[in-house]
Design a protein around this motif. Structure first.
Motif, PDB file in Angstrom:
ATOM      1  N   GLY A 134       4.361  -1.603  16.654  1.00  0.00           N
ATOM      2  CA  GLY A 134       3.611  -1.075  15.516  1.00  0.00           C
ATOM      3  C   GLY A 134       3.895   0.406  15.283  1.00  0.00           C
ATOM      4  N   ARG A 135       4.620   0.679  14.217  1.00  0.00           N
ATOM      5  CA  ARG A 135       5.005   2.079  13.956  1.00  0.00           C
ATOM      6  C   ARG A 135       3.804   2.930  13.578  1.00  0.00           C
ATOM      7  N   THR A 136       2.775   2.322  12.974  1.00  0.00           N
ATOM      8  CA  THR A 136       1.594   3.129  12.626  1.00  0.00           C
ATOM      9  C   THR A 136       0.911   3.602  13.906  1.00  0.00           C
ATOM     10  N   GLU A 190       8.367   5.017  13.444  1.00  0.00           N
ATOM     11  CA  GLU A 190       7.145   5.754  13.080  1.00  0.00           C
ATOM     12  C   GLU A 190       6.744   5.492  11.636  1.00  0.00           C
ATOM     13  N   HIS A 191       5.531   5.867  11.336  1.00  0.00           N
ATOM     14  CA  HIS A 191       5.010   5.762   9.970  1.00  0.00           C
ATOM     15  C   HIS A 191       4.035   6.941   9.798  1.00  0.00           C
ATOM     16  N   PRO A 192       4.613   8.154   9.704  1.00  0.00           N
ATOM     17  CA  PRO A 192       3.761   9.342   9.773  1.00  0.00           C
ATOM     18  C   PRO A 192       2.690   9.442   8.683  1.00  0.00           C
ATOM     19  N   THR A 193       3.001   9.019   7.460  1.00  0.00           N
ATOM     20  CA  THR A 193       1.980   9.219   6.409  1.00  0.00           C
ATOM     21  C   THR A 193       0.799   8.277   6.615  1.00  0.00           C
ATOM     22  N   GLN A 194       1.045   7.103   7.214  1.00  0.00           N
ATOM     23  CA  GLN A 194      -0.067   6.207   7.540  1.00  0.00           C
ATOM     24  C   GLN A 194      -0.951   6.867   8.611  1.00  0.00           C
ATOM     25  N   ALA A 195      -0.309   7.456   9.629  1.00  0.00           N
ATOM     26  CA  ALA A 195      -1.102   8.096  10.689  1.00  0.00           C
ATOM     27  C   ALA A 195      -1.914   9.261  10.126  1.00  0.00           C
ATOM     28  N   HIS A 214      -7.687  -0.610   9.991  1.00  0.00           N
ATOM     29  CA  HIS A 214      -6.501  -1.473  10.100  1.00  0.00           C
ATOM     30  C   HIS A 214      -5.517  -0.922   9.067  1.00  0.00           C
ATOM     31  N   PRO A 215      -4.238  -0.791   9.427  1.00  0.00           N
ATOM     32  CA  PRO A 215      -3.296  -0.258   8.421  1.00  0.00           C
ATOM     33  C   PRO A 215      -2.994  -1.284   7.318  1.00  0.00           C
ATOM     34  N   LEU A 216      -3.287  -2.547   7.588  1.00  0.00           N
ATOM     35  CA  LEU A 216      -2.980  -3.664   6.689  1.00  0.00           C
ATOM     36  C   LEU A 216      -1.459  -3.798   6.523  1.00  0.00           C
ATOM     37  N   PRO A 217      -0.901  -4.950   6.227  1.00  0.00           N
ATOM     38  CA  PRO A 217      -1.641  -6.186   5.953  1.00  0.00           C
ATOM     39  C   PRO A 217      -2.207  -6.820   7.225  1.00  0.00           C
ATOM     40  N   ARG A 250       0.800  -1.221   0.000  1.00  0.00           N
ATOM     41  CA  ARG A 250       0.000   0.000   0.000  1.00  0.00           C
ATOM     42  C   ARG A 250       0.838   1.278   0.000  1.00  0.00           C
ATOM     43  N   THR A 251       1.821   1.327   0.891  1.00  0.00           N
ATOM     44  CA  THR A 251       2.572   2.580   1.010  1.00  0.00           C
ATOM     45  C   THR A 251       3.355   2.828  -0.277  1.00  0.00           C
ATOM     46  N   PHE A 252       4.023   1.777  -0.744  1.00  0.00           N
ATOM     47  CA  PHE A 252       4.768   1.916  -2.002  1.00  0.00           C
ATOM     48  C   PHE A 252       3.812   2.226  -3.162  1.00  0.00           C
ATOM     49  N   THR A 268      -4.431  -4.050  14.594  1.00  0.00           N
ATOM     50  CA  THR A 268      -3.128  -4.152  13.927  1.00  0.00           C
ATOM     51  C   THR A 268      -2.588  -5.580  13.977  1.00  0.00           C
ATOM     52  N   ARG A 269      -1.646  -5.817  13.114  1.00  0.00           N
ATOM     53  CA  ARG A 269      -0.956  -7.114  13.002  1.00  0.00           C
ATOM     54  C   ARG A 269       0.157  -7.198  14.048  1.00  0.00           C
ATOM     55  N   VAL A 270       0.380  -8.377  14.614  1.00  0.00           N
ATOM     56  CA  VAL A 270       1.570  -8.565  15.440  1.00  0.00           C
ATOM     57  C   VAL A 270       2.764  -8.606  14.485  1.00  0.00           C
ATOM     58  N   GLN A 271       3.766  -7.760  14.764  1.00  0.00           N
ATOM     59  CA  GLN A 271       4.854  -7.497  13.811  1.00  0.00           C
ATOM     60  C   GLN A 271       5.920  -8.600  13.891  1.00  0.00           C
ATOM     61  N   LYS A 272       5.640  -9.666  13.187  1.00  0.00           N
ATOM     62  CA  LYS A 272       6.504 -10.867  13.206  1.00  0.00           C
ATOM     63  C   LYS A 272       7.987 -10.534  13.025  1.00  0.00           C
ATOM     64  N   ILE A 321      11.484   7.042   1.938  1.00  0.00           N
ATOM     65  CA  ILE A 321      12.302   5.906   2.387  1.00  0.00           C
ATOM     66  C   ILE A 321      11.552   5.009   3.364  1.00  0.00           C
ATOM     67  N   ARG A 322      11.658   3.714   3.145  1.00  0.00           N
ATOM     68  CA  ARG A 322      11.250   2.701   4.134  1.00  0.00           C
ATOM     69  C   ARG A 322      12.469   1.842   4.403  1.00  0.00           C
ATOM     70  N   HIS A 323      12.737   1.625   5.701  1.00  0.00           N
ATOM     71  CA  HIS A 323      13.988   0.967   6.075  1.00  0.00           C
ATOM     72  C   HIS A 323      13.775   0.279   7.432  1.00  0.00           C
TER      73      HIS A 323
HETATM   74  C1  NCD Z   1       2.125  -1.031   8.131  1.00  0.00           C
HETATM   75  C2  NCD Z   1       3.617  -0.841   8.225  1.00  0.00           C
HETATM   76  O1  NCD Z   1       4.348  -1.104   7.263  1.00  0.00           O
HETATM   77  O2  NCD Z   1       4.023  -0.389   9.272  1.00  0.00           O
HETATM   78  N1  NCD Z   1       1.677  -1.237   6.826  1.00  0.00           N
HETATM   79  C3  NCD Z   1       1.400  -0.121   6.076  1.00  0.00           C
HETATM   80  O3  NCD Z   1       2.272   0.624   5.719  1.00  0.00           O
HETATM   81  N2  NCD Z   1       0.125   0.143   5.821  1.00  0.00           N
HETATM   82  C4  NCD Z   1       1.550  -1.985   9.086  1.00  0.00           C
HETATM   83  C5  NCD Z   1       2.123  -3.361   9.178  1.00  0.00           C
HETATM   84  O4  NCD Z   1       3.026  -3.737   8.433  1.00  0.00           O
HETATM   85  O5  NCD Z   1       1.618  -4.108  10.018  1.00  0.00           O
END
Ligand code: NCD
Length: 318
Positions: A174-176, A141-146, A275-278, A64-66, A236-240, A113-115
Motif C-alpha cells: 500500500g503506497r498510501t 509512494e502516494h505523497p498527496t494522499q498522505a 480509508h484512502p479508497l477504493p 479520487r486522485t485524478f 486499506t484494500r489488499v492491492q490485488k 503522474i500515476r504509473h
Molecule cells: C489508493 C492508491 O491508488 O494507492 N487510492 C487513492 O489514490 N486514494 C489506494 C488504493 O488503490 O488502494
C-alpha cells in the motif's frame, strides 16, 4: 526536475515525489495554505492558476486522485491535459516514459503522474523542467494522499504529535501507507499498530527504520490486539494488482474487515475512521453512517483542498 529535493518551507517549482522531502514546518505551511484556500470565494480561487496547463498522466486506474487534481486545477482557473488511458497513448506503441515526459514537458506548467512502476515519478522528474507530482508510483509512494490523510487527522485533533493509530490491510504494497508512515514519523510521540496478514506486513528492517526516525510501530496479528485508545483507524484494500499469483490474493484478501462488532468492541467515541479508497469489502457498509467515518466525506473534501494548496504553492500566482 532533479533528485528529491527537500521542501524546506519553499514549495515554489519543486517536485512532490515522496514524504521524505518533508519536515514538520513545510507540512504546517501547506496546511495553513489549505485553510486559507478553504475560506476563499470561488472568484478569488479562480485566478490562481490562470494560464497554467497541468498535465495529468495517469497510467493506472484512478477516481479520487485524478478527479480531485482535475477539479483542483479547474477551480483555480487553470486547464488540464488529460492522458488517462495508456492503451490509447504512445505507451501502447512502445514509447519510453522518458520520451513521453520530455514531450509533455513542452506543453505543461506541471505534470501529475500515476504509473505502475516504483520510481517512475522520479524518472519523470529527471526528464522534466516542469515540476512533477507523484500521484502513485506502483507500490512505492502516494505523497498527496498522505498529506490529505495527515490534514484530516490534524483537523480533528489539532496536532500530529502523540497520536495512536491503527493501520490495517496491505501494509507491504500500500503506497498510501508507505507515505503516511513517513509523514507520521516526522512528528514526535506517535505510535502505530500495524494489523496485516503475515504476507502483507512491514519488513522488520522498515519497522526499525521508522523507529529510528521516532515512529513507534507495533506489529499486531489479530483484532484483539487493537488498542481502545486509538485516535484513528486507517483501513486499506489488499492491492490485488500487485500480486503475481492471484491464488495468494484470494487467500489474504478478506483477512481483516472493519465491522460494527469490532468498532463496538475496540472503538472509542473520539476515534476517526479513514480509508484512502477504493474499498472492496473491507469496511461494512453500515459503518458509513457512523459520524466517526470520514472516508467518504472529510477525506475527499480535504483531498481537493490539499491538492489545491499544493498546486498554488508550487506554480500559483504569488
Ligand atoms: C489508493 C492508491 O491508488 O494507492 N487510492 C487513492 O489514490 N486514494 C489506494 C488504493 O488503490 O488502494
Amino acid at each position: 526536475m532533479q533528485d528529491q529535493k527537500p521542501i524546506n518551507s519553499d514549495f515554489k517549482n519543486k517536485d512532490i515525489l515522496s514524504l521524505s522531502q518533508f519536515d514538520p514546518n513545510s507540512i504546517n505551511l501547506l496546511f495553513k495554505k489549505t485553510q486559507e484556500l478553504e475560506s476563499q470565494s470561488p472568484e478569488e480561487l479562480s485566478t490562481i492558476l490562470k494560464n497554467k496547463i497541468v498535465t495529468l498522466l495517469f497510467s493506472e486506474p484512478s477516481t479520487r486522485t485524478f478527479g480531485s487534481f482535475a477539479v483542483a486545477v479547474k477551480r483555480l482557473g487553470g486547464q488540464t491535459l488529460e492522458l488517462t488511458s495508456p492503451s490509447e497513448n504512445s505507451f501502447a506503441k512502445g514509447e519510453t516514459l522518458e520520451d513521453t515526459i520530455r514531450v509533455l514537458d513542452n506543453y505543461s506548467d506541471l505534470i501529475v503522474i500515476r504509473h505502475p512502476e516504483i520510481g517512475s515519478a522520479d524518472i519523470a522528474a529527471k526528464n522534466a523542467d516542469a515540476p512533477v507530482i507523484n500521484a502513485g508510483d506502483g507500490a512505492g509512494e502516494h505523497p498527496t494522499q498522505a498529506l490529505l490523510d495527515l490534514y484530516t487527522i490534524y483537523k480533528k485533533f489539532q496536532t500530529l504529535e502523540n497520536l495512536n493509530g491503527v493501520i490495517a490491510g496491505d501494509i507491504k504494497n500500500g503506497r498510501t501507507v508507505h507515505s503516511l508512515l513517513k509523514g507520521l514519523s516526522l512528528f514526535t510521540g506517535n505510535k502505530i499498530y500495524l494489523l496485516a496478514p503475515d504476507e502483507l506486513t512491514l519488513s522488520q528492517e522498515l519497522v526499525s527504520k521508522h523507529a529510528k526516525n521516532g515512529l513507534e510501530i507495533i506489529v499486531i496479528k489479530t483484532e484483539e490486539e487493537i488498542p481502545q485508545d486509538a485516535h484513528f483507524w486507517y483501513w486499506t484494500r489488499v492491492q490485488k494488482e500487485r500480486f503475481s499469483d492471484q491464488t495468494q490474493y484470494e487467500k489474504v484478501k478478506n483477512s481483516f474487515i472493519l465491522t460494527q462488532d469490532l468498532l463496538g468492541q475496540k472503538g472509542n467515541s473520539d476515534l476517526i475512521l479513514m480509508h484512502p479508497l477504493p474499498r472492496v469489502g473491507e469496511i461494512e457498509a453500515e459503518i458509513d453512517n457512523d459520524k466517526r467515518a470520514l472516508y467518504l466525506t472529510d477525506q475527499i473534501q480535504n483531498g481537493l483542498y490539499v491538492r489545491m494548496a499544493l498546486l498554488t504553492s508550487i506554480i500559483g500566482k504569488s
